[in-house]
Design a protein around this motif. Structure first.
Motif, PDB file in Angstrom:
ATOM      1  N   ARG A 173       2.505   1.751  -3.452  1.00 15.27           N
ATOM      2  CA  ARG A 173       1.547   2.173  -4.483  1.00 15.27           C
ATOM      3  C   ARG A 173       1.119   3.616  -4.247  1.00 15.27           C
ATOM      4  N   GLU A 174       0.958   3.961  -2.983  1.00 15.85           N
ATOM      5  CA  GLU A 174       0.570   5.327  -2.645  1.00 15.85           C
ATOM      6  C   GLU A 174       1.686   6.301  -3.054  1.00 15.85           C
ATOM      7  N   GLN A 218      -0.929  -2.010 -10.301  1.00 14.96           N
ATOM      8  CA  GLN A 218      -1.632  -0.916  -9.620  1.00 14.96           C
ATOM      9  C   GLN A 218      -3.078  -0.829 -10.141  1.00 14.96           C
ATOM     10  N   ALA A 257       0.838  -1.206   0.000  1.00 14.30           N
ATOM     11  CA  ALA A 257       0.000   0.000   0.000  1.00 14.30           C
ATOM     12  C   ALA A 257       0.871   1.253   0.000  1.00 14.30           C
ATOM     13  N   GLN A 258       1.942   1.220   0.790  1.00 11.99           N
ATOM     14  CA  GLN A 258       2.814   2.399   0.888  1.00 11.99           C
ATOM     15  C   GLN A 258       3.521   2.663  -0.452  1.00 11.99           C
ATOM     16  N   HIS A 303       3.181   4.449 -10.955  1.00  2.53           N
ATOM     17  CA  HIS A 303       2.525   3.244 -10.475  1.00  2.53           C
ATOM     18  C   HIS A 303       3.560   2.207 -10.085  1.00  2.53           C
ATOM     19  N   GLN A 312       1.313   9.137  -5.832  1.00  2.00           N
ATOM     20  CA  GLN A 312       1.548  10.542  -5.463  1.00  2.00           C
ATOM     21  C   GLN A 312       2.502  11.223  -6.441  1.00  2.00           C
TER      22      GLN A 312
END
Lengths: 387, 487
Positions: free
Chosen positions: A327-328, A355, A324-325, A336, A332
């Motif tokens: 991909r985030e 992603q 999750a980190q 991806h 941001q």
């Protein structure tokens, strides 16, 4: 030269009647890629051979099961190449072994053991290379696999043989379905033939090496990419930046002079090791993440030390990292993250290899899949659970 | 019903609701209604095909585009997006029961990022305006269609435009990294981006060259190319087009990818020389332009190699541009080929087939034979590097039957392109002009696949309906009548 179009078509028709999904497989060199495959194996390796090669038209057409090694050898004979440098991810053919990685060459280097009996000899195929849509070190300047696809012949989910694009550079008749097949992981149809644009091999190449921390290396790569320099590949790892120059002799010589750095001796082996992921960074079983980012994205400060390619646009990480980190962080930055190599459980925990997409885009993709493969026969779930 | 928009019939009440809705969204000067006002929009660069739309919308803000699409989606009204209207295949020709959505007011370059080598622009920005704006940073935007002074980036995306430098630097599809797109129902999505290899299917590849049938481009992020330090062009004359064609093959066989590689035949050269006075050889059967760019050392090395090949291939004379002014002059002739031919004939049709270059001699011979058969003159301009051939068929629309003869002649050339393994359109698009020849190039099943792509993006079939992909009925008619003409 073997044309198995009819046999392959019969298999697809039978699968359509039985509503039994198929797992399309060329050389099996990229079985690890994407989400875990399912379905009855449909081997395409027998449908092989170069159908047409016109060096002066810069176009080659090959059946899907043609080994990449065979195709590239044919191009090499005429001083040409696949400029997107598709990775084979399979043991190099006997003749080329040892040429690549010097003393460390050989199958022991391969991060994945050779696929089961027999398959390993065939290695990566042309169809698999285009279906996977992966590109090697030259991608940042030469273009991606999709950029070199000129035409395809395929079998759709109804068993129809369809042709899109052609053997010419410029073609805007109808939607660009050929390029759509690059990276679709075989989920829209079985590729029978692909026509690819080829390019002459550069007259000269040189690789320069610089000692630079990550932020300075990224800055230099982006700055250099904006100048008329014959850059053709880059790699940063462990505070070492390697840059390849390709082009006319005079251009390479002038750029060497201008950039400085230290010349790398076994440059071919170095770039080959990177392309095939046989370099030290890629060794071992730890999961491999691929971050695709705008090239100028500053160091992301994620756990682990990255290996950076494509002028900053492709960054690799190793280890059991928080999906999750990653991909985030990638999203941001406008990019991806792909869980490139990992066990099935690891991929499941990460919510799939790729992603997730925005809902309206996912809806279009679902309808495309429905259009080409209404029964969901081809490689179900490989690209996305819904496709 | 997918792609059914061309048959749409609106009732009076719906038209009233459409106009009322447009009035709510647009200021008075942003909406054109009535015959006189919409007439300038009834055709694009292909003036032989005309159609009056119900209305022309000229929004200036993204929210207005979104609202217009929502309104039309709700009412089932077709929408034809339009840039500068320079297209040559009727792709921007209006639909009778639809509106034209002009993006001409979206003229802003939103962002130039020299470090990332990208620019983000609105769809109404002119192609050349990008290169002008980024020139101070040492960059340019590589695709350079001949209409680059006027044509817009949104239109370039719709047509996958090329230009004279695309053998080395690629087409629009290789130089557009990402798009912000409004879908048929007004949903705004980002497709692609500056990070490589977007996950999922390559929707960007489908959007580029989709002739405005899949979505409306709101913004495009383009790749910028560092300007080469130097460029020089060699101009060679040949007494035979076959020799010139072979010279092109030999240049490529020598491992050279020239920045530009163009050919013109005698009728084209003569028309151009009268117009531009570029110093072209009027006796030559074919003229070849080959450009080298890069560092001064690189250009010297490549130009020497090009000239050696040209000489060996039997060029009767070779001139290499001595300075930038002369280089531009040599190119000026080529770039002005269409208007130059326009000066010597009341009307002309420009064909756009691409052929495998090895068939050039055969194709040019057939074009000359057909020219005699139809009694119409034809000049040929050829993007020799990539096989894209532009025969310019000259005719006089005021003479009864000539436009029909010219159209049929053009159709025969396109079918010939398909026969030798090429395509009916390399860069101008299918639009309305070549929609019938799509039936020659593709099987019913392949056309059905195109309709599936259309329906995936635009389920009600409201975006630019009736263009590019023929209906099954049109193709069965073509197969009945077209094949008779072939015999």
């Amino acid at each position: 030269m073997n044309d198995l179009t009819e046999q392959l078509r019969e298999r697809v028709l039978a699968a359509a009647t039985a509503r039994a999904p198929l797992r399309i497989r060329g050389g099996g060199s990229k079985d690890f890629y994407g989400n875990p495959p399912s379905g009855e194996p449909l081997e395409t390796g027998g449908h092989r051979g170069i159908v047409a090669y016109e060096p002066t038209e810069l176009v080659v057409t090959a059946r899907c099961g043609t080994p990449l090694a065979e195709l590239e050898a044919a191009l090499e004979e005429k001083g040409q190449m696949l400029a997107f440098e598709p990775p084979r991810f399979s043991p190099l053919p006997a003749g080329e072994r040892g040429r690549g990685r010097g003393e460390a060459g050989g199958p022991a280097l391969s991060p994945n053991p050779s696929p089961a009996s027999g398959r390993g000899e065939l290695g990566a195929t042309v169809g698999g290379a285009i279906a996977a849509g992966l590109s090697g070190p030259r991608r940042a300047t030469a273009g991606a696999a999709r950029d070199f696809v000129l035409g395809v012949r395929l079998i759709d989910g109804r068993g129809e043989v369809l042709r899109f694009g052609g053997q010419v550079m410029k073609n805007v008749a109808g939607y660009d379905v050929s390029r759509l097949m690059a990276g679709a992981l075989g989920t829209l149809g079985l590729l029978l033939e692909v026509s690819l644009k080829v390019l002459p091999k550069p007259a000269a190449e040189a690789t320069l090496r610089f000692e630079l921390p990550q932020d300075k290396a990224l800055e230099a790569l982006n700055r250099w990419s904006g100048q008329p320099l014959p850059l053709s590949a880059s790699c940063w790892c462990d505070n070492l930046l390697s840059v390849r120059l390709s082009g006319a002799r005079a251009a390479v010589a002038a750029a060497r002079e201008r950039l400085g750095g230290e010349a790398l001796a076994d440059a071919d082996g170095f770039w080959q090791g990177l392309r095939e992921q046989q370099a030290d960074f890629f060794r071992g079983d730890a999961p491999l993440w691929r971050l695709s980012l705008p090239s100028k994205t500053p160091p992301l400060g994620l756990p682990g030390a990255p290996l950076i390619e494509w002028g900053g646009a492709q960054r690799w990480l190793r280890g059991e990292l928080p999906a999750a980190q990653l991909r985030e962080a990638a999203a941001q930055a406008g990019g991806h993250a792909t869980l490139f190599r990992a066990g099935e459980d690891e991929k499941r925990r990460a919510g799939g290899a790729f992603q997730p997409l925005a809902a309206p885009l996912m809806e279009i993709q679902r309808r495309l899949k429905q259009g080409f493969d209404p029964q969901g026969l081809f490689n179900p779930g490989r690209l996305h659970p819904d496709l | 019903m997918g792609a059914s928009g061309e048959q749409i019939q609106l009732g009076e009440a719906e038209v009233e609701r459409l106009v009322a809705g447009l009035r709510r969204i647009l200021a008075a000067d942003e909406l054109l209604l009535g015959r006189e006002e919409v007439t300038p929009y009834e055709c694009d660069g292909l003036t032989a095909y005309r159609q009056q739309p119900l209305a022309v919308a000229l929004p200036a803000r993204e929210e207005q585009v979104v609202e217009i699409l929502r309104l039309c989606h709700g009412l089932g009204v077709p929408v034809v997006a339009r840039g500068a209207g320079t297209g040559l295949s009727g792709g921007a020709m209006p639909v009778a029961q639809g509106i034209v959505l002009s993006l001409a007011k979206f003229m802003r370059i939103l962002d130039i990022d020299p470090l990332a080598r990208t620019a983000r622009v609105q769809p109404g920005v002119r192609n050349l305006a990008i290169s002008e704006a980024v020139a101070p940073y040492g960059f340019y935007y590589a695709p350079d269609p001949s209409s680059q002074i006027a044509c817009t980036l949104g239109g370039n995306v719709a047509e996958n435009s090329g230009g004279v430098h695309c053998l080395k630097y690629g087409l629009t599809v290789h130089n557009v990294l990402g798009l912000r797109v409004a879908l048929v129902d007004g949903t705004v999505v980002e497709i692609g981006g500056t990070a490589p290899d977007s996950p999922g299917y390559d929707l960007l590849a489908l959007m580029i060259g989709s002739e405005g049938m899949l979505g409306v481009v709101l913004e495009a992020t383009v790749r910028l190319t560092p300007k080469p330090q130097l460029a020089r062009v060699a101009m060679a004359s040949f007494d035979d087009v076959v020799k010139a064609g072979n010279a092109v093959a030999e240049i490529i066989a020598a491992g050279i990818i020239p920045a530009g590689l163009e050919m013109m035949d005698k009728p084209a050269t003569r028309a151009v020389e009268d117009f531009v006075h570029a110093g072209y050889d009027l006796e030559a059967e074919a003229i070849l332009l080959a450009e080298a760019d890069g560092t001064p050392e690189e250009v010297a090395e490549e130009m020497a190699a090009i000239c050696a090949v040209l000489e060996k291939s039997g060029a009767s004379s070779i001139r290499v541009s001595r300075d930038e002014a002369e280089r531009l002059l040599f190119w000026a002739g080529r770039k002005a080929a269409f208007p130059a031919v326009g000066r010597i004939t009341p009307d002309y049709l420009c064909m756009d087939g691409t052929i495998p270059r090895k068939h050039l001699a055969h194709v040019l011979t057939r074009i000359a034979e057909l020219s005699r058969e139809y009694g119409l003159r034809c000049a040929n301009v050829f993007h020799a590097g990539d096989g894209n051939l532009h025969p310019l068929i000259m005719f006089d629309a005021n003479r009864p039957g000539e436009i029909e003869r010219a159209t049929e002649y053009g159709g025969r050339i396109l079918e010939l392109s398909v026969e030798v393994g090429g395509t009916i359109t390399g860069e101008h698009g299918v639009g309305i002009e070549k929609i019938v020849q799509m039936c020659a190039q593709f099987s019913p099943e392949e056309l059905a696949a195109f309709r599936a792509v259309k329906a995936a993006f635009d389920p009600p079939g409201l975006l630019n309906p009736g263009k590019a992909v023929p209906t099954p009925r049109r193709c069965s008619e073509y197969r009945l009548t077209g094949s008779a003409r072939q015999g």
